[in-house]
Scaffold this motif. Structure first.
Motif, mmCIF file in Angstrom:
data_model
loop_
_atom_site.group_PDB
_atom_site.id
_atom_site.type_symbol
_atom_site.label_atom_id
_atom_site.label_comp_id
_atom_site.label_asym_id
_atom_site.label_seq_id
_atom_site.Cartn_x
_atom_site.Cartn_y
_atom_site.Cartn_z
ATOM 1 N N SER A 17 0.823 -1.206 0.000
ATOM 2 C CA SER A 17 0.000 0.000 0.000
ATOM 3 C C SER A 17 0.863 1.264 0.000
ATOM 4 N N THR A 18 1.899 1.257 0.831
ATOM 5 C CA THR A 18 2.781 2.428 0.932
ATOM 6 C C THR A 18 3.577 2.636 -0.345
ATOM 7 N N GLN A 19 4.136 1.558 -0.883
ATOM 8 C CA GLN A 19 5.014 1.665 -2.038
ATOM 9 C C GLN A 19 4.264 1.984 -3.329
ATOM 10 N N PHE A 20 3.097 1.347 -3.523
ATOM 11 C CA PHE A 20 2.376 1.525 -4.777
ATOM 12 C C PHE A 20 1.348 2.653 -4.738
ATOM 13 N N LEU A 21 0.792 2.929 -3.552
ATOM 14 C CA LEU A 21 -0.276 3.917 -3.451
ATOM 15 C C LEU A 21 0.078 5.105 -2.564
ATOM 16 N N GLY A 22 1.258 5.043 -1.920
ATOM 17 C CA GLY A 22 1.732 6.190 -1.158
ATOM 18 C C GLY A 22 1.145 6.357 0.214
ATOM 19 N N ALA A 27 -4.228 -0.708 3.023
ATOM 20 C CA ALA A 27 -3.791 -2.081 3.289
ATOM 21 C C ALA A 27 -4.967 -3.051 3.412
ATOM 22 N N ASN A 28 -6.026 -2.634 4.099
ATOM 23 C CA ASN A 28 -7.173 -3.529 4.289
ATOM 24 C C ASN A 28 -7.832 -3.887 2.962
ATOM 25 N N MET A 29 -7.894 -2.914 2.061
ATOM 26 C CA MET A 29 -8.501 -3.178 0.757
ATOM 27 C C MET A 29 -7.634 -4.134 -0.062
ATOM 28 N N ILE A 30 -6.314 -4.058 0.118
ATOM 29 C CA ILE A 30 -5.415 -4.997 -0.559
ATOM 30 C C ILE A 30 -5.663 -6.415 -0.056
ATOM 31 N N VAL A 31 -5.820 -6.558 1.250
ATOM 32 C CA VAL A 31 -6.115 -7.876 1.826
ATOM 33 C C VAL A 31 -7.448 -8.402 1.290
ATOM 34 N N LEU A 32 -8.438 -7.527 1.198
ATOM 35 C CA LEU A 32 -9.749 -7.922 0.677
ATOM 36 C C LEU A 32 -9.622 -8.401 -0.767
ATOM 37 N N GLY A 33 -8.814 -7.694 -1.563
ATOM 38 C CA GLY A 33 -8.615 -8.087 -2.957
ATOM 39 C C GLY A 33 -7.976 -9.457 -3.073
ATOM 40 N N ALA A 34 -6.989 -9.718 -2.212
ATOM 41 C CA ALA A 34 -6.315 -11.019 -2.231
ATOM 42 C C ALA A 34 -7.285 -12.133 -1.841
ATOM 43 N N ALA A 35 -8.079 -11.879 -0.800
ATOM 44 C CA ALA A 35 -9.056 -12.876 -0.351
ATOM 45 C C ALA A 35 -10.110 -13.125 -1.429
ATOM 46 N N MET A 63 -10.099 1.012 -5.452
ATOM 47 C CA MET A 63 -10.173 -0.010 -6.487
ATOM 48 C C MET A 63 -8.772 -0.439 -6.920
ATOM 49 N N ALA A 64 -7.835 0.505 -6.924
ATOM 50 C CA ALA A 64 -6.448 0.166 -7.257
ATOM 51 C C ALA A 64 -5.878 -0.773 -6.193
ATOM 52 N N ALA A 65 -6.205 -0.506 -4.929
ATOM 53 C CA ALA A 65 -5.736 -1.364 -3.835
ATOM 54 C C ALA A 65 -6.345 -2.758 -3.955
ATOM 55 N N PHE A 66 -7.617 -2.820 -4.288
ATOM 56 C CA PHE A 66 -8.304 -4.102 -4.474
ATOM 57 C C PHE A 66 -7.618 -4.901 -5.582
ATOM 58 N N LEU A 71 -3.676 -9.042 -7.732
ATOM 59 C CA LEU A 71 -2.411 -9.317 -8.419
ATOM 60 C C LEU A 71 -1.443 -10.084 -7.528
ATOM 61 N N TRP A 72 -1.423 -9.709 -6.247
ATOM 62 C CA TRP A 72 -0.527 -10.400 -5.302
ATOM 63 C C TRP A 72 -0.877 -11.875 -5.220
ATOM 64 N N GLN A 73 -2.165 -12.171 -5.129
ATOM 65 C CA GLN A 73 -2.587 -13.564 -5.046
ATOM 66 C C GLN A 73 -2.314 -14.310 -6.353
ATOM 67 N N HIS A 74 -2.453 -13.609 -7.470
ATOM 68 C CA HIS A 74 -2.235 -14.242 -8.782
ATOM 69 C C HIS A 74 -0.761 -14.542 -9.020
ATOM 70 N N ASP A 75 0.117 -13.580 -8.705
ATOM 71 C CA ASP A 75 1.559 -13.774 -8.937
ATOM 72 C C ASP A 75 2.327 -12.851 -7.999
ATOM 73 N N LYS A 76 2.436 -13.275 -6.739
ATOM 74 C CA LYS A 76 3.067 -12.424 -5.724
ATOM 75 C C LYS A 76 4.538 -12.142 -6.032
ATOM 76 N N THR A 77 5.226 -13.106 -6.626
ATOM 77 C CA THR A 77 6.649 -12.926 -6.928
ATOM 78 C C THR A 77 6.866 -11.791 -7.922
ATOM 79 N N GLN A 78 6.041 -11.764 -8.967
ATOM 80 C CA GLN A 78 6.178 -10.712 -9.974
ATOM 81 C C GLN A 78 5.837 -9.344 -9.386
ATOM 82 N N LEU A 79 4.789 -9.278 -8.567
ATOM 83 C CA LEU A 79 4.378 -8.004 -7.986
ATOM 84 C C LEU A 79 5.432 -7.474 -7.025
#
Length: 307
Positions: A17-22, A27-35, A63-66, A71-79
C-alpha cells in the motif's frame, strides 16, 4: 478458512500500500482483494466495485488497492519484484541477528538519540544473557530486538517530519516521477485533526508541498519527545504509545527474572504478542485492546507455571 488465513499472513499489505499507493491506509482493501481472488469473498466483482463507488471515499485508490491484492494472489513474486529494492523491507525473521540489532540501534539513534539506542542495546544484552543461561538459542532475543525497537520508535509528528525531511525522500521522488510532479500529503495529526461526527475517528486533511518546509524545524525538535515540553505527547494516543513501552519493559523484567528452558517458548509468545499492535488512530486503539487481552492471558499462564 485456515488455509486462507495462513496464506494472507504472508501478505505485507502495508508495504504494498505504501510503495504503490503512497499511503498504508489502503492495506485492508489490498487484503480484501487477495481474499476475493482466492474465492473466499462470495461477492461478484461488479458488486464489489459498486460498493466502493457508493462509499464515495477515494474510489480510484480503493479499487487500485483491491486490484493490487488480486495481483498479489495471482503472482506475488512478480508483484513484489516491482518494489524498489533499496526501499523493500528486509524480513527481520531471517536477517542475521547482529545485523538486525545494529540496524535497529542506528534507526533509534536517528529517531531520537544515542541514549535511546543504548537503552535498547542494554535490553538486548540482558535478554541474550538470560536466554543463554536458560540453555536456549536466540529466538527470544530476536523477538525482543524486533518488538522493543518498534515500540520505542512509535511514529509521532517528529518522526513523520524527520522522514519527509530526509534528503533520500526527495531523491526517491525525483527518480520515481517525471519532472514537474506535484506533492500532496494527507495527514491526521492527533493534536490538530478534526474528528468525524459519526465515527469519532480522526479525519485526514490534504496539505500542499508547503508543509514540507515546516518539517525541517519540527524534525529538529525531536529531543522534546516525551518531555514536559512535548505538546504532541499530551494526546491520548501518544500517552498510550508510551504506556506500551513501559508495560513491555515491566513484562521483560518478569520474564527475564524467571526465564528457564521450560517456559522459554511461552516467553517468546508473550513478547511476540506486541506485534499485534499496529496501525494508527482508532485502528491502533482497537489493536491495543485486543492485544491487552491476549497478553493478559499469556501472563496468567506464566504466573501459574503453565507452558
Amino acid at each position: 478458512v485456515k488455509a486462507t488465513a495462513k496464506t494472507l499472513s504472508r501478505l505485507n499489505a502495508q508495504l504494498l500500500s505504501t510503495q504503490f499507493l503512497g499511503d498504508a491506509i489502503y492495506a485492508n482493501m489490498i487484503v480484501l482483494g487477495a481474499a476475493w481472488q482466492m474465492g473466499r469473498v462470495p461477492v461478484s466483482f461488479e458488486a464489489m466495485e459498486r460498493a466502493v463507488t457508493l462509499n464515495k471515499v477515494k474510489i480510484e485508490q480503493n479499487m487500485a488497492a483491491f486490484t493490487l491484492g488480486r495481483l498479489w494472489q495471482h503472482d506475488k513474486t512478480q508483484l513484489e519484484g516491482q518494489l524498489p529494492q533499496d526501499r523493500a523491507q528486509k524480513n527481520p525473521r531471517v536477517t542475521p541477528l547482529a545485523e538486525l540489532i545494529d540496524h535497529r540501534k542506528t534507526h533509534l539513534t536517528a529517531y531520537q538519540n544515542e541514549t535511546l539506542a543504548s537503552k535498547y542495546g542494554a535490553m538486548i544484552e540482558r535478554t541474550q544473557a538470560a536466554e543463554t543461561a536458560a540453555g536456549k538459542g536466540a529466538v527470544l532475543t530476536r523477538e525482543v530486538a524486533i518488538q522493543y525497537a518498534r515500540l520505542l520508535s512509535y511514529k509521532d509528528e517528529y518522526e513523520v517530519a524527520r522522514l519527509y525531511n530526509d534528503p533520500a525522500f526527495m531523491e526517491d521522488l525525483r527518480q520515481t516521477f517525471a519532472a514537474g510532479h506535484g506533492i500532496k500529503l494527507n495527514l491526521a495529526a492527533p493534536l490538530f485533526a478534526k474528528k468525524d461526527k459519526d465515527t469519532g475517528h480522526l479525519v485526514k486533511r490534504e496539505f500542499g508541498p508547503w508543509i514540507l518546509k515546516a518539517f525541517g524545524p519540527l524534525a529538529r525538535l525531536k529531543g522534546l519527545r516525551g518531555s514536559v515540553f512535548d505538546i504532541f505527547g499530551k494526546t491520548a494516543e501518544r500517552k498510550a504509545e508510551r504506556a506500551l513501552i513501559s508495560d513491555f519493559e515491566t513484562r521483560m523484567e518478569i520474564l527475564l527474572t524467571g526465564l528457564n528452558s521450560a517456559n522459554h517458548d511461552l516467553a517468546v509468545k508473550i513478547v511476540a504478542a506486541s506485534d499485534d499492535v499496529r496501525g494508527f488512530g482508532h485502528v491502533k486503539e482497537a489493536a491495543m485492546a485486543t492485544a491487552d487481552i491476549k497478553i493478559a492471558g499469556l501472563m496468567r499462564r506464566w504466573k501459574s507455571g503453565s507452558k
